[in-house]
Design a protein around this motif. Sequence first.
Motif, PDB file in Angstrom:
ATOM      1  N   GLN A   1       0.824  -1.207   0.000  1.00  0.00           N
ATOM      2  CA  GLN A   1       0.000   0.000   0.000  1.00  0.00           C
ATOM      3  C   GLN A   1       0.859   1.257   0.000  1.00  0.00           C
ATOM      4  O   GLN A   1       0.573   2.233  -0.706  1.00  0.00           O
ATOM      5  CB  GLN A   1      -0.920  -0.009   1.220  1.00  0.00           C
ATOM      6  CG  GLN A   1      -2.025   1.023   1.153  1.00  0.00           C
ATOM      7  CD  GLN A   1      -3.107   0.763   2.189  1.00  0.00           C
ATOM      8  OE1 GLN A   1      -3.191  -0.328   2.744  1.00  0.00           O
ATOM      9  NE2 GLN A   1      -3.937   1.757   2.435  1.00  0.00           N
ATOM     10  N   LEU A   2       1.932   1.256   0.783  1.00  0.00           N
ATOM     11  CA  LEU A   2       2.812   2.415   0.806  1.00  0.00           C
ATOM     12  C   LEU A   2       3.507   2.615  -0.541  1.00  0.00           C
ATOM     13  O   LEU A   2       3.522   3.717  -1.097  1.00  0.00           O
ATOM     14  CB  LEU A   2       3.876   2.259   1.898  1.00  0.00           C
ATOM     15  CG  LEU A   2       3.419   2.201   3.352  1.00  0.00           C
ATOM     16  CD1 LEU A   2       4.622   2.024   4.272  1.00  0.00           C
ATOM     17  CD2 LEU A   2       2.644   3.450   3.742  1.00  0.00           C
TER      18      LEU A   2
ATOM     19  N   ALA B   1       1.874   3.911  -3.933  1.00  0.00           N
ATOM     20  CA  ALA B   1       1.586   5.340  -4.051  1.00  0.00           C
ATOM     21  C   ALA B   1       2.678   6.092  -4.799  1.00  0.00           C
ATOM     22  O   ALA B   1       2.501   7.270  -5.119  1.00  0.00           O
ATOM     23  CB  ALA B   1       1.402   5.950  -2.664  1.00  0.00           C
TER      24      ALA B   1
ATOM     25  N   GLU C   1       1.374   8.352   2.245  1.00  0.00           N
ATOM     26  CA  GLU C   1       0.650   7.196   2.783  1.00  0.00           C
ATOM     27  C   GLU C   1       1.088   6.904   4.218  1.00  0.00           C
ATOM     28  O   GLU C   1       0.266   6.541   5.060  1.00  0.00           O
ATOM     29  CB  GLU C   1       0.908   5.965   1.903  1.00  0.00           C
ATOM     30  CG  GLU C   1       0.130   5.953   0.605  1.00  0.00           C
ATOM     31  CD  GLU C   1      -1.371   5.827   0.851  1.00  0.00           C
ATOM     32  OE1 GLU C   1      -1.790   4.901   1.571  1.00  0.00           O
ATOM     33  OE2 GLU C   1      -2.115   6.695   0.345  1.00  0.00           O
TER      34      GLU C   1
END
Length: 274
Positions: free
Chosen positions: A137-138, A141, A153
């Motif tokens: 997820q980080l 970005a 994030e």
Amino acid sequence: MIPTEHLSKAVDELAPRDRPIMLHASLRSFGAPIAGGVDALLDAFLAGNRTVLVPTFTEPQFGVTPPAGLRPLRNGVDYAEFPEVPTVSEGTPYTTGCGLINPGLGVLPAAVISRTGAVRGTHPLNSFAALGPLAGQLISAQSPSDVYGPIRELAAHEGLIILIGVGLNRMTALHLAEQQAGRRLFLRWARNPDHRVSMVEVGSCSEGFPRLGAVLRPHVRTAVVGESRWQAFPARQTLAAAAAAIRADQDITRCADGDCRLCRDSIAGGPKMA
């Protein structure tokens, strides 16, 4: 020898469980070897379901000469230092599996990218890598045109920035604060996977960042392990405070070198196309 229990105690004091942590570390700062080395330090942070984020920059390895048509003004470089037209084809395109980092970043980023499960960004010059539950997820970005997405994030997930034996001049997140304060990021050049050269975002000079110390001091928590002083900053609050300080006084990030082209052009607003 620094026992691993001392590392775990400091991590638990500064970093809540389940949070992402951006790390900048100098192992020399401990004044003695760590039992288990850099892997023990990394494991101490990964415990408690934390995610570790580190810079894994490769500008020395994958940067190329700017083509004549891709040379913005006020871009922190002296184009006279480059040939008007590149005379040779430089290098190969960056890949996330290249295994390379800027050696100046230290051994911790190298340890992260060597681990199974590490996720690394696609930015060819200023990638980040992460390990842990929020790694994907980080890192998703980030793009060549959004270099500091992983730090945004990190802040959105109430993450921390921890400096281990290093100062604010190593806090990469403060480049995002510069951008949030209205400065345009500098542009540099790298090859795309199709071997064409394009411009990508990078940061500016960071040697003046310690001048933000008084602004950020209310947010910091500290610990000491061996001879190493650790400073933990909440990412969201730190970015907001730094951006506000820069908007109020653009000169606050100027370094001690009166001839620094990076500082001059960044403070003036960053690159502009002719």
